[in-house]
Design an enzyme around this catalytic site. Structure first.
Site, PDB file in Angstrom:
ATOM      1  N   HIS A 117      -4.188  13.809   1.028  1.00  0.00           N
ATOM      2  CA  HIS A 117      -4.453  12.901   2.145  1.00  0.00           C
ATOM      3  C   HIS A 117      -3.337  12.978   3.181  1.00  0.00           C
ATOM      4  O   HIS A 117      -3.603  13.087   4.390  1.00  0.00           O
ATOM      5  CB  HIS A 117      -4.607  11.467   1.627  1.00  0.00           C
ATOM      6  CG  HIS A 117      -4.674  10.439   2.719  1.00  0.00           C
ATOM      7  ND1 HIS A 117      -5.740  10.343   3.585  1.00  0.00           N
ATOM      8  CD2 HIS A 117      -3.803   9.457   3.089  1.00  0.00           C
ATOM      9  CE1 HIS A 117      -5.530   9.349   4.443  1.00  0.00           C
ATOM     10  NE2 HIS A 117      -4.367   8.802   4.169  1.00  0.00           N
ATOM     11  N   ASP A 153       0.855  -1.184   0.000  1.00  0.00           N
ATOM     12  CA  ASP A 153       0.000   0.000   0.000  1.00  0.00           C
ATOM     13  C   ASP A 153       0.896   1.242   0.000  1.00  0.00           C
ATOM     14  O   ASP A 153       1.762   1.380   0.866  1.00  0.00           O
ATOM     15  CB  ASP A 153      -0.892  -0.017   1.246  1.00  0.00           C
ATOM     16  CG  ASP A 153      -2.056   0.949   1.115  1.00  0.00           C
ATOM     17  OD1 ASP A 153      -2.433   1.299  -0.011  1.00  0.00           O
ATOM     18  OD2 ASP A 153      -2.612   1.341   2.164  1.00  0.00           O
TER      19      ASP A 153
END
Lengths: 424, 424
Positions: free
Chosen positions: A141, A134
């Site tokens: 973000h 990931d």
């Protein structure tokens, strides 16, 4: 090479207006028809197409393919064949279902073996994933989370603009859209508590992400350059990286997220090829400072993909809570893959690499409840009047994504999972 | 049940003094004999035993086993059968090779099909590993690293004594003993530099660890308790978690280690079962504060395993640089597995869970060059007079481990890898 992308082509299979799956898409997936064997397939409109039957009946003759390559539980063997074969198969499928081609269209017996209404097949996890990584590639973000937890001055870590930060996730708990999850249980330390406590997570969240799936890479010790990277990428899916914020907050220092993430991640079942997304290439945001040479890319190396997240409370209607776009990402997929392998780390067919939460500049672009509710400071009101700061038991979270221009819409369908109560 | 552990038993196969592999060990591995097929096997002394041949020739009759369970490239299918079967097979092998049993001993034709000198077989990676998790369970190691990077007052993070901190690692780059590695290349930021630089790691390190291998767990959403945990653990191996300290230092905030670790991890080829280690059970260090109930264990839940690390420079002899013990670990393997699954995370046969660097209280117990050289402040002098702060190109790092009491020695053999120059 990409005749399958011809925007003027129409199929003799019906395609509803605004379908994610016109004949220009032709994604790959794995499904189980009623009373039949699991197969690899594709989709046009609302028709699932059995590629193992299509292959066995001779429609793919002329393409060199292992005999059982579509009679599989996963796409991995097909992915291993590489981009030239993926392209040949996609182009051939486009010809077979072109409205000007009536060979299969007029063969009722073959149609019965090959075509299934989409609502009569069960979609399965499309790939066997050995390794899942990931990334954390959305600057908006990373800034939002940084401001919340460290303040505006120190929001971005010193390394963030120099490399695509990433970490390894758990492969075993990646599930396909439609599978429900249980609220995770674990250890947390509430802000007002002296000692950690045990119980169901109170701060369950989604993360709006996309993932790309790789094919076999190079030998251990060798790296893939940014110029080569796309040749090693089969396609993309929607990715909901479920997160338990309270478990994560207590565990993650210093080695990163673990149980706050690995209870489940949900993906959409149809893998859309990079080839199908070709008309939607755009440039990434300008990078300042310029990254080191091994991370530099030129031209249009990312994609304009509209992304949406909806919450549907139990026995109620869905409400859109977020609208974002893949193109906001600061680091593109070629940079991610080049970075991942620069140290000689090897990759395999079926590996999954997710983007990290994809947020955009405006509040409605925020890709998680953590950001939308600003760590629980605000309340989100859904269309049915109910309020949320995080995700409740009984809620279904739905993510959708599509590319669209004047000619064509190439969509990813959706990834949807319902949250069941914790098992205590 | 554990007749294979009978310390008085001797084998008709010769076992050299101080061998790691007496008839009481009987580990499982995968090997390729010269001019033959890959097979699952075990080992007594310096003899590799082909279990698929043993099975096909009827020596395992009476145990319910799939016909091809040993004719495999990995142990995964065998592991899936569960502990009762592992035990039956181990007990049966002990009977077949007992010095009082001359059935196979006197059958020259069968012996030729079943037995191979260990130097004539190639050991392969024993399991297919979908998911690999690395814990951080040595308090001495966490303290050392904490003191170096944050000072004595903040050495241990607030969560450390409340849960076994862990993170996900990369499965694809786990290799078997004997495979060489290349020095990794990547992005680092030297302390005196304003900008990050690109190049070969200058601070390549080993980490002395052990890993346990699981069998299939429960459904996603369900947890394994500390009392159940050992039933889900097949066995253990030596684990060298190669680390590039300079790459790691620059990348790891806030999401943990990534490219500083995932270029390679090396494991020993023989998986020693928990059953074989039964005589070496000891209690873990006392835990203060008492952990939450889901992490509590009673009695002897860890093992007394002597661990050693050696460095062998190119064309020179090996020097011992570290002597540690598995029993020093603060968190035991049952606690690790219970914690890993408490949130419902699922596990599969072949998953690898490593301990984290195993350091002990004294300087000679430190399990990494980072600690032995105290971040490069001291120099380690090897037996050949050469000096090290970290690992040089051409160095071979060798780890060995064994349990020993007055009756028996149960060893793990070794994990050894040589460092080749970076590929630029």
């Amino acid at each position: 090479m990409l005749t399958a992308n011809d925007p003027s082509r129409k199929s003799w299979l019906s395609v509803p207006q605004d379908s994610d799956f016109p004949i220009q898409n032709l994604p790959f997936g794995v499904f189980l028809p009623e009373d039949d064997f699991t197969t690899i397939g594709t989709r046009i409109g609302n028709t699932a197409i059995d590629l193992s039957a299509l292959h066995q009946l001779g429609y793919l003759d002329g393409i060199v393919l292992p005999e059982d390559v579509f009679l599989q539980d996963t796409l991995n063997d097909f992915i291993t064949l590489g981009r030239p074969v993926w392209r040949q198969v996609r182009n051939k499928i486009a010809e077979i279902f072109d409205e000007k081609n009536d060979i299969l269209k007029n063969n009722t017996e073959h149609r019965e073996q090959i075509l299934f209404p989409i609502e009569e097949v069960q979609m399965l996890l499309p790939v066997f994933i050995q390794d899942y990584t990931d990334f954390y590639s959305s600057m908006e973000h990373a800034m939002n989370v940084g401001i919340m937890f460290r303040g505006k001055e120190n929001a971005l870590m010193p390394n963030w603009k120099h490399l695509p930060v990433g970490y390894h996730g758990r492969s075993s708990s990646i599930i396909v859209s439609g599978e429900d999850i249980h609220r995770p249980v674990g250890q947390m330390k509430p802000a007002d508590a002296d000692e950690p406590v045990f119980g169901p997570s109170k701060l369950l969240d989604f993360e709006l992400e996309m993932g790309f799936i790789t094919t076999d890479g190079k030998h251990l010790g060798e790296r893939i350059t940014t110029d080569e990277a796309e040749d090693y990428i089969f396609g993309m899916v929607l990715f909901n990286d479920w997160s338990a914020r309270d478990i994560q907050a207590w565990e993650y220092v210093p080695l990163g997220p673990f149980l706050g993430k690995n209870f489940a991640s949900s993906i959409s079942p149809w893998v859309v090829t990079l080839d199908a997304m070709e008309p939607f290439r755009v440039e990434s945001p300008k990078q300042d400072p310029t990254p080191l040479p091994y991370l530099q890319t030129e031209g249009k190396r990312t994609f304009d993909i509209n992304l949406q997240t909806f919450i549907q409370p139990e026995n109620s209607t869905e409400s859109k809570v977020c609208e974002s776009n893949f193109k906001y990402l600061y680091w593109n997929i070629s940079q991610q893959l080049a970075h991942h392998t620069v140290n000689g780390c090897n990759i395999n067919a079926g590996d999954m690499m997710a983007s990290g939460t994809i947020s955009g500049p405006e509040k409605e672009n925020f890709g998680s409840m953590l950001e939308l509710s600003w760590r629980g400071a605000h309340t989100i009101t859904l269309d049915d009047g109910s309020e949320r700061k995080f995700i409740n038991d009984g809620d279904t979270v739905i993510m959708r994504g599509y590319c669209k221009n004047d000619d064509v819409r190439i969509g990813f369908g959706e990834v949807t999972s319902k949250v069941l109560p914790a098992i205590l």
